[in-house]
Write an enzyme that holds these catalytic residues in place. Sequence first.
Site, short mmCIF file in Angstrom:
data_model
loop_
_atom_site.label_atom_id
_atom_site.label_comp_id
_atom_site.label_asym_id
_atom_site.label_seq_id
_atom_site.Cartn_x
_atom_site.Cartn_y
_atom_site.Cartn_z
N HIS A 109 0.75 -1.20 -0.02
CA HIS A 109 -0.05 0.10 -0.02
C HIS A 109 0.91 1.11 -0.17
CE1 HIS A 109 -3.98 -1.56 0.44
NE2 HIS A 109 -3.30 -2.60 0.55
N SER A 120 -11.66 -15.30 -23.82
CA SER A 120 -10.66 -15.68 -22.75
C SER A 120 -11.05 -17.12 -22.40
CB SER A 120 -10.76 -14.96 -21.67
OG SER A 120 -11.59 -15.35 -20.56
N LEU A 156 -2.21 -12.19 -6.66
CA LEU A 156 -0.70 -12.35 -7.33
C LEU A 156 -0.85 -11.52 -8.57
CD1 LEU A 156 -0.44 -16.14 -6.66
CD2 LEU A 156 0.82 -14.19 -5.56
N ASP A 183 1.91 -3.11 -9.54
CA ASP A 183 1.76 -4.53 -10.22
C ASP A 183 2.13 -4.44 -11.75
OD1 ASP A 183 0.56 -5.08 -7.77
OD2 ASP A 183 -1.57 -4.93 -8.29
C1 GLA Z 1 -2.83 -4.11 -5.01
C2 GLA Z 1 -2.50 -3.08 -5.85
C3 GLA Z 1 -1.53 -2.14 -5.87
C4 GLA Z 1 -0.83 -2.09 -4.47
C5 GLA Z 1 -0.94 -3.38 -3.61
C6 GLA Z 1 -0.72 -3.16 -2.20
O1 GLA Z 1 -2.41 -5.31 -5.58
O2 GLA Z 1 -3.04 -3.30 -7.34
O3 GLA Z 1 -1.19 -1.16 -6.74
O4 GLA Z 1 -1.53 -1.01 -3.78
O5 GLA Z 1 -2.22 -3.88 -3.69
O6 GLA Z 1 0.49 -2.99 -2.08
#
Ligand code: GLA
Length: 396
Positions: free
Chosen positions: A40, A73, A139, A186
């Site tokens: 976060h 998909s 993930l 991500d």
């Molecule tokens: C999710 C969000 C990321 C990040 C994480 C927590 O994966 O997509 O942007 O905020 O939570 O670290």
Amino acid sequence: MTTTTQAPAAQAVALFEELTGHAPAGVWSAPGRVNLIGEHTDYNDGFVLPFAIPHRTYAAVGMREDGRIRVASTFASEPVEVSLDELTTLFPTATGAEPAVAEWAAYPLGVAWALQLAGATGTGVDIAIASDVPVGAGLSSSAAIESATASALNDLWNAGLDRTALAQIGRRSENEAVGAPTGIMDQMASMLAEPDAALFLDCRTLDANLVPLSMTEAGLAILVMDTRVSHAHSTGGYGERRAACERGAAAFGVPALRDVSIADLDRAAELLDEVTFRRVRHIVTENQRVLDTVRTFREKGPRAVGDLLVASHVSMRDDFEISSPELDVAVDTALAAGALGARMTGGGFGGAAIALVEQSAVETVSDAVTAAFAASGFTAPNIFTVTPAAGARRDV
Ligand code: GLA
């Protein structure tokens, strides 16, 4: 017919051929990710340390001449087809609203829309998607779809965007087409990761540096313990945590919690209500833990980072309050069975935890966690090891 026993690359090609009657122009893929530490912190302009996992999403893509985009998909029964001109009427999705199309289709269609806004143009396309990234496990199965699609359209439309720009396209799709208020971690991990390394990312400047992990050489493994309690970031707790962070930054008069240091925490306790203070304390201490972890990897190697992982979990459990009973049992049991460190990973409220373990202890720790889940009456977890893998690429 497409079957689930095929590898996802072959599944994507088979689905494409079933859909169009001809071979795709190419196949692109992008990985899911595990975050080692820094949770976060991304939308607080802070630091993160994710790596890509070997699980990937494959997009088999081909051009069509009619200006339409069709996505299919293996995890949805019906393809979704719209005209490229229509995308601007579908997106952006108002915050908190349902995506304008089925959620899985909003990821790739949102990428096409965001690419158009970035100036990319091209013919219509057919896109067939297959993946072995576990969905809802924290993930980043969604970033894997976005990054595979963005890479494919960037090539086919000759958009010439670099990997960081493509990560920003993916995030825009996630935020504005799907409506999940996430940060950039991500997508950056999925686009930029490299084998045997983690990506040390400054989420303010988007400066990315590789940190060699050398886990295998050190005789260590990373275990993923997927609790199989699904999470969704477009609803509920994730957005509330984000709002608390914004309140905290506003009280300090700074753009983001990145600008608040550990030395400022005493003042934070005076300025903020008790809950907001604890949210802020998590972010501020977590940013410092990422920096400490990177330094520890470089100076002492992977065996020395265990305590930082545990401190991160405790902070998420007690201050940020995004853990769950299943995640806590996974972490506590792994540690009791000999893991050097363990923590939940990803957005929280379900999903997966990771543990740093001796290669020789993988089975012992896995068995202990499985047994503890059974004893607690939880759904059996899905436990597997991961090695840091490559980011997005063209495969064929
Ligand atoms: C999710 C969000 C990321 C990040 C994480 C927590 O994966 O997509 O942007 O905020 O939570 O670290």
